[in-house]
Structures are given as structure tokens and as C-alpha cells.
Design a protein around this motif. Structure first.
Motif, PDB file in Angstrom:
ATOM      1  N   GLY A   1      -1.278 -20.592 -20.883  1.00 32.70           N
ATOM      2  CA  GLY A   1      -1.794 -21.910 -21.267  1.00 32.70           C
ATOM      3  C   GLY A   1      -1.178 -23.044 -20.486  1.00 32.70           C
ATOM      4  O   GLY A   1      -1.686 -24.165 -20.485  1.00 32.70           O
ATOM      5  N   ALA A   2      -0.093 -22.762 -19.778  1.00 28.28           N
ATOM      6  CA  ALA A   2       0.539 -23.786 -18.939  1.00 28.28           C
ATOM      7  C   ALA A   2      -0.405 -24.273 -17.860  1.00 28.28           C
ATOM      8  O   ALA A   2      -0.222 -25.353 -17.301  1.00 28.28           O
ATOM      9  N   ALA A   3      -1.441 -23.470 -17.556  1.00 26.09           N
ATOM     10  CA  ALA A   3      -2.360 -23.844 -16.481  1.00 26.09           C
ATOM     11  C   ALA A   3      -3.104 -25.132 -16.786  1.00 26.09           C
ATOM     12  O   ALA A   3      -3.614 -25.793 -15.875  1.00 26.09           O
ATOM     13  N   SER A   4      -3.138 -25.517 -18.050  1.00 31.49           N
ATOM     14  CA  SER A   4      -3.865 -26.741 -18.404  1.00 31.49           C
ATOM     15  C   SER A   4      -2.985 -27.980 -18.336  1.00 31.49           C
ATOM     16  O   SER A   4      -3.464 -29.091 -18.508  1.00 31.49           O
ATOM     17  N   THR A   5      -1.693 -27.801 -18.075  1.00 36.33           N
ATOM     18  CA  THR A   5      -0.800 -28.953 -18.027  1.00 36.33           C
ATOM     19  C   THR A   5      -0.742 -29.526 -16.618  1.00 36.33           C
ATOM     20  O   THR A   5      -1.136 -28.881 -15.650  1.00 36.33           O
ATOM     21  N   GLU A   6      -0.222 -30.746 -16.514  1.00 38.85           N
ATOM     22  CA  GLU A   6      -0.168 -31.427 -15.230  1.00 38.85           C
ATOM     23  C   GLU A   6       0.771 -30.708 -14.270  1.00 38.85           C
ATOM     24  O   GLU A   6       1.855 -30.292 -14.633  1.00 38.85           O
ATOM     25  N   LYS A   7       0.327 -30.573 -13.043  1.00 42.66           N
ATOM     26  CA  LYS A   7       1.109 -29.849 -12.045  1.00 42.66           C
ATOM     27  C   LYS A   7       2.045 -30.806 -11.306  1.00 42.66           C
ATOM     28  O   LYS A   7       1.865 -32.011 -11.341  1.00 42.66           O
ATOM     29  N   PRO A   8       3.068 -30.257 -10.606  1.00 40.47           N
ATOM     30  CA  PRO A   8       3.973 -31.130  -9.859  1.00 40.47           C
ATOM     31  C   PRO A   8       3.207 -31.941  -8.813  1.00 40.47           C
ATOM     32  O   PRO A   8       2.265 -31.432  -8.203  1.00 40.47           O
ATOM     33  N   PRO A   9       3.584 -33.209  -8.590  1.00 43.52           N
ATOM     34  CA  PRO A   9       2.896 -34.030  -7.595  1.00 43.52           C
ATOM     35  C   PRO A   9       2.990 -33.407  -6.203  1.00 43.52           C
ATOM     36  O   PRO A   9       4.038 -32.888  -5.814  1.00 43.52           O
ATOM     37  N   ASN A  10       1.872 -33.418  -5.472  1.00 43.24           N
ATOM     38  CA  ASN A  10       1.830 -32.982  -4.070  1.00 43.24           C
ATOM     39  C   ASN A  10       2.247 -31.524  -3.876  1.00 43.24           C
ATOM     40  O   ASN A  10       2.700 -31.143  -2.800  1.00 43.24           O
ATOM     41  N   PHE A  11       2.112 -30.695  -4.906  1.00 39.62           N
ATOM     42  CA  PHE A  11       2.707 -29.366  -4.832  1.00 39.62           C
ATOM     43  C   PHE A  11       2.078 -28.492  -3.740  1.00 39.62           C
ATOM     44  O   PHE A  11       2.774 -27.680  -3.125  1.00 39.62           O
ATOM     45  N   GLU A  12       0.796 -28.659  -3.467  1.00 36.43           N
ATOM     46  CA  GLU A  12       0.175 -27.820  -2.444  1.00 36.43           C
ATOM     47  C   GLU A  12       0.726 -28.153  -1.057  1.00 36.43           C
ATOM     48  O   GLU A  12       0.989 -27.256  -0.242  1.00 36.43           O
ATOM     49  N   GLU A  13       0.927 -29.447  -0.785  1.00 39.87           N
ATOM     50  CA  GLU A  13       1.481 -29.870   0.499  1.00 39.87           C
ATOM     51  C   GLU A  13       2.940 -29.414   0.633  1.00 39.87           C
ATOM     52  O   GLU A  13       3.373 -28.956   1.691  1.00 39.87           O
ATOM     53  N   ILE A  14       3.692 -29.526  -0.473  1.00 41.26           N
ATOM     54  CA  ILE A  14       5.096 -29.118  -0.454  1.00 41.26           C
ATOM     55  C   ILE A  14       5.222 -27.615  -0.230  1.00 41.26           C
ATOM     56  O   ILE A  14       6.077 -27.154   0.550  1.00 41.26           O
ATOM     57  N   ILE A  15       4.371 -26.827  -0.871  1.00 43.86           N
ATOM     58  CA  ILE A  15       4.392 -25.376  -0.650  1.00 43.86           C
ATOM     59  C   ILE A  15       4.094 -25.059   0.811  1.00 43.86           C
ATOM     60  O   ILE A  15       4.747 -24.201   1.425  1.00 43.86           O
ATOM     61  N   ALA A  16       3.115 -25.760   1.393  1.00 44.62           N
ATOM     62  CA  ALA A  16       2.763 -25.521   2.804  1.00 44.62           C
ATOM     63  C   ALA A  16       3.944 -25.832   3.719  1.00 44.62           C
ATOM     64  O   ALA A  16       4.195 -25.111   4.700  1.00 44.62           O
ATOM     65  N   ILE A  17       4.693 -26.893   3.395  1.00 48.91           N
ATOM     66  CA  ILE A  17       5.896 -27.224   4.184  1.00 48.91           C
ATOM     67  C   ILE A  17       6.940 -26.125   4.027  1.00 48.91           C
ATOM     68  O   ILE A  17       7.544 -25.669   5.005  1.00 48.91           O
ATOM     69  N   ASN A  18       7.147 -25.673   2.791  1.00 48.07           N
ATOM     70  CA  ASN A  18       8.166 -24.647   2.546  1.00 48.07           C
ATOM     71  C   ASN A  18       7.786 -23.292   3.146  1.00 48.07           C
ATOM     72  O   ASN A  18       8.656 -22.454   3.389  1.00 48.07           O
ATOM     73  N   ARG A  19       6.504 -23.079   3.387  1.00 48.44           N
ATOM     74  CA  ARG A  19       6.053 -21.850   4.055  1.00 48.44           C
ATOM     75  C   ARG A  19       6.057 -21.989   5.574  1.00 48.44           C
ATOM     76  O   ARG A  19       5.741 -21.035   6.285  1.00 48.44           O
TER      77      ARG A  19
END
Length: 379
Positions: free
Chosen positions: A335-353
Motif C-alpha cells: 500500500g506504500a505505492a499510493s504514498t508520495e514518492k521522494p522528489p526527483n527520485f527517477e533522476e537521482i536513481i539514474a545518476i546513482n546508476r
């Protein structure tokens, strides 16, 4: 206009820990303030947006204290300077957080968790985001766990405590902040470890954690056991230090568990989290001190300035860790999927990868805002 004193992020931290109330006047817009603000057990915050002060309407002043100093805060410091000087001319006591929330976001504070003849363990708290990293030091050698972006902090720490950084570890692929792990390892010549499941398909140079049952360093053989604990991410790894300290990454928090939905596979990863909680971690002693990579509430910092709790206490206080019904656990966690996600998380993951490269200024901006890596808190 009269000049008002500037205070650094470190000086503000000292104020917050002085035992006295600290009055913050935050002049960012209300949405920014509601999302992310300076917090503390003795903090009193008032939000009056900067543009309100341009109207010279005395109604904006009615809730401001007249007999105590206000630390005026904005995004980068400029707007706060104007407001503080305007208020000072009207007789208010003001100071300005130099660099604003941008500077606050870059402040890291170290606290010694444990010190004995074998080792020193330091928790580094990035208060603005609730991010925690660790330095383990033994016989002049050290390991850094979950380093944040500001790697010069860790090299300065190594200089201060006279140790060489030989090992740098990321417990998982971070989504709320840019990891400094690989950059720190490259700068110091240390080995960089992360689970291969976290960086599959990337060009990153790393040592796979799953190939090391332990990482030993120092003449006394301080032992760090890699404990695979998937759930928050598939390759999440916790580190059991001398059977006394569990650096749990984002798998187990003082008041919650890691959210499993950031990879788009909430139910699948929630099943992994169930196995971690009820099969792997279940075998650890109640006496083990859990030291997570994040916290969600300032109240999780204890009287010693440390974010951590005995595993037995966490089991007792965290209802979800007692819900041994696999199906019910999975539904609740997913159910956590319905809560607000960390800001800019997709961009941050791409940087960390290693798939996206940005300049320093953009990297700092991307991290502004709260972490949202936990999904459940105390009953």
C-alpha cells in the motif's frame, strides 16, 4: 537598511541543541514550507511568505514574537536577508541562515555511537534529509557506509580521526539522495561495494557485495558481515558489525520498514521484505542495535544524539514486524505505492546508476526536499 547577523548551518545546529527554544521565520512559499522545513524538538516555526512582506501590511507581523530572536530562512538566503533587515528596522530581533535551506541541506553532523579498544563507530546525520551514513574505524583503517554526495566531509573526517578509507559500501541503490560512494572510493583508492542486483546493466566499477561474507580490516579484524535483506530494493544489504550493530540501510528503520514500491514492483518486493523480516533478521538478538540509513521523524534521534534502537524494541513497537501473516503483510506494505514518492527520485536513481551526469549545482538542487523511504511508523 540595518545589517543583521548571519548564522551558519552549524551554528543553527548548535542553537537547536542548546536546550532553548529556537524561533524560525520561514519566508518560502507555503507549499515548500509544508513539504520540507527545519525541525527540532525545541523549534517553533512560523511561515510568512516573502511576497507578503513586500505589501508592507502590518497584519503579516501580528504572529511574530517581539521579545525573542527569529532566525529567518528562505531557499538560498537572499529573500531572508531582505525580510530580516525589514523586521530589524521595526525593532524585531533577527538573524539569517546563511545560504538558506540550500546550506541546511548540505550540513552533516557526526556523533560517536561506540568506542572501544577495537574500533570507533560514527554516525553521520544529514539533518535536513534524515539521511544517515557511517564511519567504522579500526587500527587506522576505515569503512564508510552509505556516503552522501558531499564526499569532502568524509575525507576531512578521515583526516580528523587519522584513518585511511579502505572500503566504501552502499547498502542499496539510493532514490532520495545522490550517493557519494563511488566518487569517494575513486578519490581515496578504496574498494567500492554494492550488490550486483542493484546496478545490473550499468557500467559502474564495483565489487559485488554478495561475493563477500565478511569484510575485515584493521589489525584487530573488525568484522562486518554482509547480510542480504531485500525488500526496499532487490539487492538491499545490511551489515552486522561484530554481532552488535546492524547497519540496516533502508530495510529496517527505528519506526518503520523500507517502502518496496519505488521500482514499480510493490507486491513482489513486499514478499522479499516479508522473508527478510521474518526469516533473516528474525534470527538476530534483541540486543543488536539497529542503525538505519534514514529516519522519518526528528523524535527518532535519542538523548545521545543518535538514531538507533535495539532490535527488540523495534520488534515490540512496530506493529508491522509482528504481522506474520504473509498475505496481510504484503497487502499492507504494498500500500506504500499510493504514498508520495521522494522528489526527483527517477533522476537521482539514474545518476546513482551512472546513466546520467549532472553538474554540482544541479546535483545539489535535485536533493532539496525530504526523504520518503519509510512507509510505516510506530503504533
Amino acid at each position: 537598511m540595518s545589517k543583521v547577523p548571519l548564522i551558519t548551518a552549524e551554528q543553527l545546529y548548535d542553537k537547536l541543541n542548546s536546550g532553548n527554544d529556537v524561533q524560525i521565520l520561514d519566508v518560502r512559499n507555503t507549499e515548500e514550507f509544508d513539504s520540507w522545513k527545519i525541525e527540532g524538538n525545541n523549534v517553533k516555526s512560523i511561515n510568512v511568505p516573502y511576497f507578503n512582506f513586500l505589501e508592507e501590511d502590518d497584519n503579516n507581523l501580528k504572529n511574530l514574537p517581539t521579545n525573542e530572536e527569529m532566525v529567518v530562512v528562505c531557499a538560498k538566503g537572499g529573500s531572508a536577508q531582505f525580510v530580516a533587515e525589514t523586521l530589524a528596522e521595526k525593532g524585531y530581533k533577527t538573524s539569517v541562515l546563511d545560504g538558506g535551506m540550500l546550506a541546511w541541506s548540505q550540513f552533516y553532523h557526526p556523533t560517536v555511537v561506540a568506542l572501544d579498544e577495537k574500533m570507533k563507530l560514527i554516525q553521520i546525520n544529514r539533518l535536513s534529509k534524515g539521511c544517515l551514513s557511517y564511519a567504522i574505524i579500526s587500527e587506522g583503517k576505515g569503512m564508510i557506509v552509505d556516503a552522501n554526495q558531499k564526499i569532502e566531509f568524509y575525507t576531512e573526517l578521515a583526516s580528523q580521526y587519522h584513518f585511511t578509507i579502505e572500503h566504501v559500501v552502499d547498502s542499496h541503490l539510493h532514490a532520495d539522495h545522490i550517493s557519494g560512494g563511488l566518487a569517494l572510493a575513486q578519490q581515496t583508492g578504496a574498494a567500492y561495494y554494492i550488490s550486483s542486483g542493484e546496478v545490473k546493466g550499468t557500467d559502474l566499477t564495483y565489487t559485488p557485495l554478495e561475493k563477500h561474507e565478511s569484510i575485515r580490516f584493521g589489525q584487530v579484524e573488525v568484522e562486518v558481515l554482509a547480510l542480504p535483506t531485500p525488500g526496499h530494493t532487490p539487492g538491499s544489504t545490511s551489515f552486522l558489525l561484530n554481532n552488535r550493530f546492524l547497519m540496516s540501510g533502508d530495510t529496517i528503520f527505528v519506526s518503520g520498514l523500507g517502502r518496496p514500491d519505488l521500482g514499480g514492483k510493490a507486491k513482489e518486493w513486499a514478499q522479499d521484505l516479508y522473508d527478510t523480516v521474518f526469516n533473516k533478521v528474525n534470527n538476530l538478538s534483541d540486543e543488536v542495535l539497529v542503525l538505519p540509513a534514514h529516519y522519518a521523524d526528528i523524535k527518532e534521534i535519542n538523548d545521545n544524539g543518535i538514531v538507533g534502537a535495539a532490535l527488540g524494541e523495534i520488534r515490540k513497537n512496530n506493529e508491522i514486524m509482528r504481522n506474520a501473516d504473509r498475505e496481510a503483510f504484503t497487502e499492507q506494505v504494498a500500500g506504500a505505492a499510493s504514498t508520495e514518492k521522494p522528489p526527483n527520485f527517477e533522476e537521482i536513481i539514474a545518476i546513482n546508476r551512472g546513466e546520467l551526469h549532472v553538474g554540482h549545482e544541479r546535483a545539489v538542487e535535485l536533493e532539496i526536499g525530504p526523504n520518503r523511504c519509510a512507509f510505516h511508523h510506530h503504533d
